[in-house]
Design a protein around this motif. Structure first.
Motif, PDB file in Angstrom:
ATOM      1  N   ARG A   1       0.608   4.675  -2.214  1.00  0.00           N
ATOM      2  CA  ARG A   1       0.577   5.971  -1.680  1.00  0.00           C
ATOM      3  C   ARG A   1       1.571   7.030  -2.452  1.00  0.00           C
ATOM      4  O   ARG A   1       1.815   7.860  -2.563  1.00  0.00           O
TER       5      ARG A   1
ATOM      6  N   GLN B   1      -9.559   0.274   0.118  1.00  0.00           N
ATOM      7  CA  GLN B   1      -9.873  -0.858   0.766  1.00  0.00           C
ATOM      8  C   GLN B   1     -11.495  -0.749   1.320  1.00  0.00           C
ATOM      9  O   GLN B   1     -11.611   0.059   2.212  1.00  0.00           O
TER      10      GLN B   1
ATOM     11  N   THR C   1       0.809  -1.454   0.064  1.00  0.00           N
ATOM     12  CA  THR C   1       0.014   0.059  -0.041  1.00  0.00           C
ATOM     13  C   THR C   1       0.846   1.344  -0.010  1.00  0.00           C
ATOM     14  O   THR C   1       0.414   2.213  -0.515  1.00  0.00           O
TER      15      THR C   1
ATOM     16  N   ASP D   1      -6.596  -1.178  -3.646  1.00  0.00           N
ATOM     17  CA  ASP D   1      -6.157  -1.715  -2.510  1.00  0.00           C
ATOM     18  C   ASP D   1      -6.932  -2.641  -1.632  1.00  0.00           C
ATOM     19  O   ASP D   1      -8.112  -2.358  -1.582  1.00  0.00           O
TER      20      ASP D   1
END
Length: 274
Positions: free
Chosen positions: A52, A92, A48, A169
């Protein structure tokens, strides 16, 4: 615009840490245009974090990260937001706005980033919802639809601005087998039909391997394996083998490093114990 033969995203010797905790240590990878790249590995491996970094939310301590030939860390505020408009993100569990309708959730990026008339916004939203099979649910609230449907609404929102890159994600987390299979098939179909480039962070081996063109396994801050799903399955690396086979014993340990039990509890350890 860069040639279709050049990667859309390139990482070169990228280093990133949260304080003193190193997450990425010299990671180099390429995300080819028009393909689905899966980032996999044990929890805490930096998957993740890579998303980002691509979106400019974080900046690496060293190394290079290019989006369509542009160094993300060197973009101005306006340039970064222009780059982000070319990216879609499926968070997510969807991250829908709970107090507005399905329609307004999908319309949000269009109203936020464009000056399109409302009639055109309506048509675009309905087309995106049709693409994910939920045009008939446009007036419902997120609380009135299932988790799998909410994930599809989030996907419609992610592609509302016709992005070149869509990042997912954990798109399969918490879904039942039917919803999971539907979501995976939809990601593959939309990627091919719309000419997207997709990056998927996922722990679901079977569904992810079934739709990915390239799989990259991150471990201990580095790339442990990279290639087609078949090549990664055949990897002889012990960590990759443990991950792919879901083995409880291997390089990835159950216990996080800690002092001895006796030291923490103030008791004398049995002979031979740590």
């Amino acid at each position: 615009m860069s040639s279709s033969s050049t990667p859309l995203v390139v990482l070169r010797d990228l280093h990133f840490a949260y304080g003193d905790r190193a997450i990425l240590q010299g990671v180099s990878l390429e995300v080819p245009r028009g393909k689905i790249t899966a980032l996999m590995g044990a929890s805490g491996g930096g998957k993740t974090t890579v998303l980002r970094l691509i979106g400019g939310q974080y900046t690496a301590q060293s190394g290079s990260l290019l989006f369509d030939g542009q160094e993300v860390s060197q973009l101005s505020h306006d340039q970064l937001y222009a780059a982000r408009r070319r990216m879609g993100m499926l968070f997510q569990f969807g991250a829908l706005f709970t107090d507005i309708s399905v329609f307004d959730n999908v319309a949000f990026p269009l109203r936020e980033h464009t000056d399109l008339p409302e009639a055109m916004v309506r048509d675009i939203v309905l087309m995106k919802l049709e693409a994910v099979g939920l045009r008939g649910a446009r007036d419902l609230l997120p609380s009135e639809i299932s988790g799998g449907m909410a994930r599809r609404v989030a996907l419609a929102r992610a592609i509302a601005l016709d992005p070149e890159l869509v990042m997912y994600d954990e798109p399969f987390a918490g879904l039942d087998p039917i919803s999971l299979g539907t979501a995976a098939r939809l990601i593959r179909q939309l990627n091919d039909a719309l000419g997207l480039t997709s990056i998927i962070v996922s722990h679901d081996l079977d569904e992810t391997f079934a739709i990915a063109d390239q799989v990259i396994v991150l471990a201990n801050g580095r790339i442990a394996a990279q290639g087609t799903p078949e090549e990664v399955r055949e990897s002889r690396d012990p960590l990759v083998h443990q991950f792919v086979s879901a083995a409880p014993d291997g390089p990835v340990q159950f216990h996080y490093p800690a002092t001895g039990v006796a030291q923490d509890f103030g008791v004398q350890a049995p002979r031979g114990a740590k």
